[in-house]
Enzyme design. Structure first.
Site, mmCIF file in Angstrom:
data_model
loop_
_atom_site.group_PDB
_atom_site.id
_atom_site.type_symbol
_atom_site.label_atom_id
_atom_site.label_comp_id
_atom_site.label_asym_id
_atom_site.label_seq_id
_atom_site.Cartn_x
_atom_site.Cartn_y
_atom_site.Cartn_z
ATOM 1 N N CYS A 1 -20.706 26.954 27.762
ATOM 2 C CA CYS A 1 -21.661 27.400 26.732
ATOM 3 C C CYS A 1 -23.089 26.997 27.133
ATOM 4 O O CYS A 1 -23.660 27.590 28.038
ATOM 5 C CB CYS A 1 -21.262 26.855 25.372
ATOM 6 S SG CYS A 1 -22.033 27.750 23.995
ATOM 7 N N HIS B 1 -15.826 28.858 25.022
ATOM 8 C CA HIS B 1 -15.268 27.505 24.981
ATOM 9 C C HIS B 1 -13.784 27.539 25.346
ATOM 10 O O HIS B 1 -12.916 27.596 24.463
ATOM 11 C CB HIS B 1 -15.444 26.896 23.585
ATOM 12 C CG HIS B 1 -16.855 26.564 23.251
ATOM 13 N ND1 HIS B 1 -17.407 25.330 23.501
ATOM 14 C CD2 HIS B 1 -17.845 27.312 22.689
ATOM 15 C CE1 HIS B 1 -18.670 25.320 23.110
ATOM 16 N NE2 HIS B 1 -18.960 26.517 22.619
ATOM 17 N N PRO C 1 0.817 -1.222 0.000
ATOM 18 C CA PRO C 1 0.000 0.000 0.000
ATOM 19 C C PRO C 1 0.844 1.263 0.000
ATOM 20 O O PRO C 1 0.508 2.241 -0.690
ATOM 21 C CB PRO C 1 -0.832 -0.126 1.275
ATOM 22 C CG PRO C 1 -0.915 -1.600 1.523
ATOM 23 C CD PRO C 1 0.415 -2.139 1.093
ATOM 24 N N THR C 2 1.946 1.266 0.758
ATOM 25 C CA THR C 2 2.823 2.429 0.797
ATOM 26 C C THR C 2 3.504 2.638 -0.549
ATOM 27 O O THR C 2 3.585 3.769 -1.053
ATOM 28 C CB THR C 2 3.879 2.262 1.910
ATOM 29 O OG1 THR C 2 3.232 2.301 3.177
ATOM 30 C CG2 THR C 2 4.921 3.368 1.847
ATOM 31 N N GLU D 1 -11.870 25.236 26.252
ATOM 32 C CA GLU D 1 -11.105 24.056 25.827
ATOM 33 C C GLU D 1 -10.315 24.303 24.549
ATOM 34 O O GLU D 1 -9.295 23.652 24.297
ATOM 35 C CB GLU D 1 -12.045 22.858 25.635
ATOM 36 C CG GLU D 1 -13.024 22.949 24.484
ATOM 37 C CD GLU D 1 -14.342 23.611 24.848
ATOM 38 O OE1 GLU D 1 -15.333 23.396 24.114
ATOM 39 O OE2 GLU D 1 -14.373 24.347 25.845
ATOM 40 N N GLY E 1 -23.881 24.587 28.862
ATOM 41 C CA GLY E 1 -23.785 24.207 30.270
ATOM 42 C C GLY E 1 -23.964 25.386 31.201
ATOM 43 O O GLY E 1 -24.497 25.247 32.310
ATOM 44 N N ARG F 1 -25.361 31.201 19.721
ATOM 45 C CA ARG F 1 -26.330 32.214 19.305
ATOM 46 C C ARG F 1 -27.065 32.841 20.488
ATOM 47 O O ARG F 1 -27.353 34.017 20.492
ATOM 48 C CB ARG F 1 -27.392 31.590 18.371
ATOM 49 C CG ARG F 1 -26.871 31.143 17.015
ATOM 50 C CD ARG F 1 -28.029 30.781 16.092
ATOM 51 N NE ARG F 1 -27.556 30.355 14.796
ATOM 52 C CZ ARG F 1 -27.396 29.078 14.434
ATOM 53 N NH1 ARG F 1 -27.676 28.123 15.293
ATOM 54 N NH2 ARG F 1 -26.960 28.757 13.225
#
Length: 424
Positions: free
Chosen positions: A259, A395, A70-71, A397, A261, A350
């Site tokens: 958010c 956010h 494959p390579t 994270e 949460g 939003r």
């Protein structure tokens, strides 16, 4: 030319630009991009470009060997397009033997030392050392004619040591609604792992389906050191998340809402503390008597009258996106966690906390600990008589890194440790 222009614009001010072309060699979708980098290889000069090709070496159990075909065929396809790879990164579930590497090098016209074995690892953070041990960094620098000092991986080594030798463990309930909770919230789970590294803690994430909490109750939350409710869209599982938030508030379990949460934390507080029966977000209930979460266009008009809007109107034009400034209250948990009075975090939402209800919520005990730079929008909330309860509209994270972590997640994990040590 547009593809090339985008690459050049993205590389402005950088010494080296790393550009990933996704997909599979030969697929029609990627051909314009491969043609663009082929042309750039000529235009920029051979010493200013380095082509690295990632391939797969599958292990065939019945044959008892790694297959290189494959390579070989992938590189053949790439060379037919006009790109000769300088380096091959060979993914495999085991080390690639030297004789196989020599064979690959011979049939792909790549130097043997540039055929790199990239074995599966139990942590992605072990990969830099793996590549460094095979001198990938030196090969690339040599190809680009870069004179660089020796690599210093001490930060990565400390990171791996902290990851593999935690001093304690914490159980965090992750209350989401998607079936594949692990991958759906990958950025969040990684941010928690980063926080674990910087607190020498093993983070045991318990993924809980919010719909199961709706039907079975909050028994699954017993024994958790902290509770996190992430962002999301859609009504499914919302009441289960609200039940988890109420459990965290009433049982003094550290809570982080991100958010949606945060929005659901405001709804839960409005319903069960501020006495607003039926409080909700217009996203889920357009006819709620107390729209504590709503689109900005649904707030009071200039005369102080509620503006009636068709449910779902203006959804396309009200998304708040990207990095935006947030001012933190001086005497808040958020200010203590960040160690700064102004922060910039990334948004993707939003709906907002409805300013019409803020005074009433604050009088009931909810603290607004972060606001947009212009003071118009609520960005963070806390509950002062709770050990650690924070909701954020953004956010965090997305800005967490393994080397630095993120102050909010680190503070959250420390609160979980304190809750654990207090005997709950």
């Amino acid at each position: 030319d547009e593809i090339k222009l985008h690459i050049k614009n993205g590389a402005q001010g950088a010494d080296v630009a790393i550009v990933e072309v996704g997909g599979t060699v030969g697929d029609i979708e990627s051909l314009p991009f491969l043609e663009a980098i082929r042309q750039m290889g000529i235009e920029e000069g051979r010493q200013n470009t380095c082509f690295i090709h990632l391939t797969l070496l599958p292990w065939i159990p019945t044959a008892g060997e790694l297959k290189t075909k494959p390579t070989q065929h992938s590189v053949k396809e790439l060379r037919e397009i006009g790109i000769q790879p300088d380096v091959l990164l060979c993914r495999a579930d085991r080390p690639v033997p030297d004789d196989e590497r020599r064979k690959i090098a011979l049939f792909t016209n790549v130097a043997p030392e540039a055929v790199i074995s990239v074995m599966d690892a139990d942590s992605i953070y072990k990969i830099p050392a793996m590549l460094h041990d095979q001198m990938l960094d030196e090969i690339v620098c040599h190809k680009l004619n870069i004179l660089a000092r020796a690599a210093d991986l001490s930060v990565w080594n400390k990171l791996i040591d902290a990851l593999e030798h935690p001093e304690c463990s914490v159980n965090i309930a992750f209350v989401g609604k998607y079936v594949d909770l692990t991958e759906s919230y990958k950025s969040l789970s990684e941010a928690l792992i980063h926080a674990g590294i910087h607190t020498r803690s093993k983070i045991a994430i318990h993924y809980l389906d919010s719909e199961a909490i709706e039907s079975d109750g909050t028994a699954a939350l017993a024994g958790m050191d902290a509770i996190l409710v992430p962002g999301g869209f859609g009504k499914r599982g919302v009441e289960g998340k609200i039940a988890a938030i109420r459990y965290a508030r009433e049982n003094k379990v550290p809570y982080l809402g991100i958010c949606l949460g945060m929005q659901l934390a405001v709804i839960e507080f409005a319903r069960h503390v501020a006495g607003m029966d039926g409080a909700h977000s217009t996203e889920f209930d357009p006819d709620t008597p107390h729209p504590v979460i709503a689109l900005i266009t649904e707030w009071l008009d200039r005369e102080g009258q509620v503006e009636k809007r068709e449910a779902g109107a203006d959804l396309g034009g009200t998304m708040r996106l990207g990095g935006q400034s947030c001012a933190l209250a001086a005497d808040s948990l958020a200010r203590k966690a960040y160690g700064a009075d102004t922060i910039v975090e990334r948004h993707r939402h939003r709906y907002e906390v409805n300013n019409v209800y803020l005074n009433r919520l604050q009088q009931a005990g909810l603290k607004v600990s972060g606001k947009s730079e212009d003071g118009r929008l609520c960005e963070m909330v806390e509950i002062p008589d709770h050990p650690w309860f924070i909701g954020c509209q953004f956010h965090p994270e997305f800005k967490s890194t393994p080397r630095a972590g993120h102050p909010l997640f680190i503070a959250f994990v420390r609160a979980a440790l304190a809750h654990q040590e207090s005997g709950k």
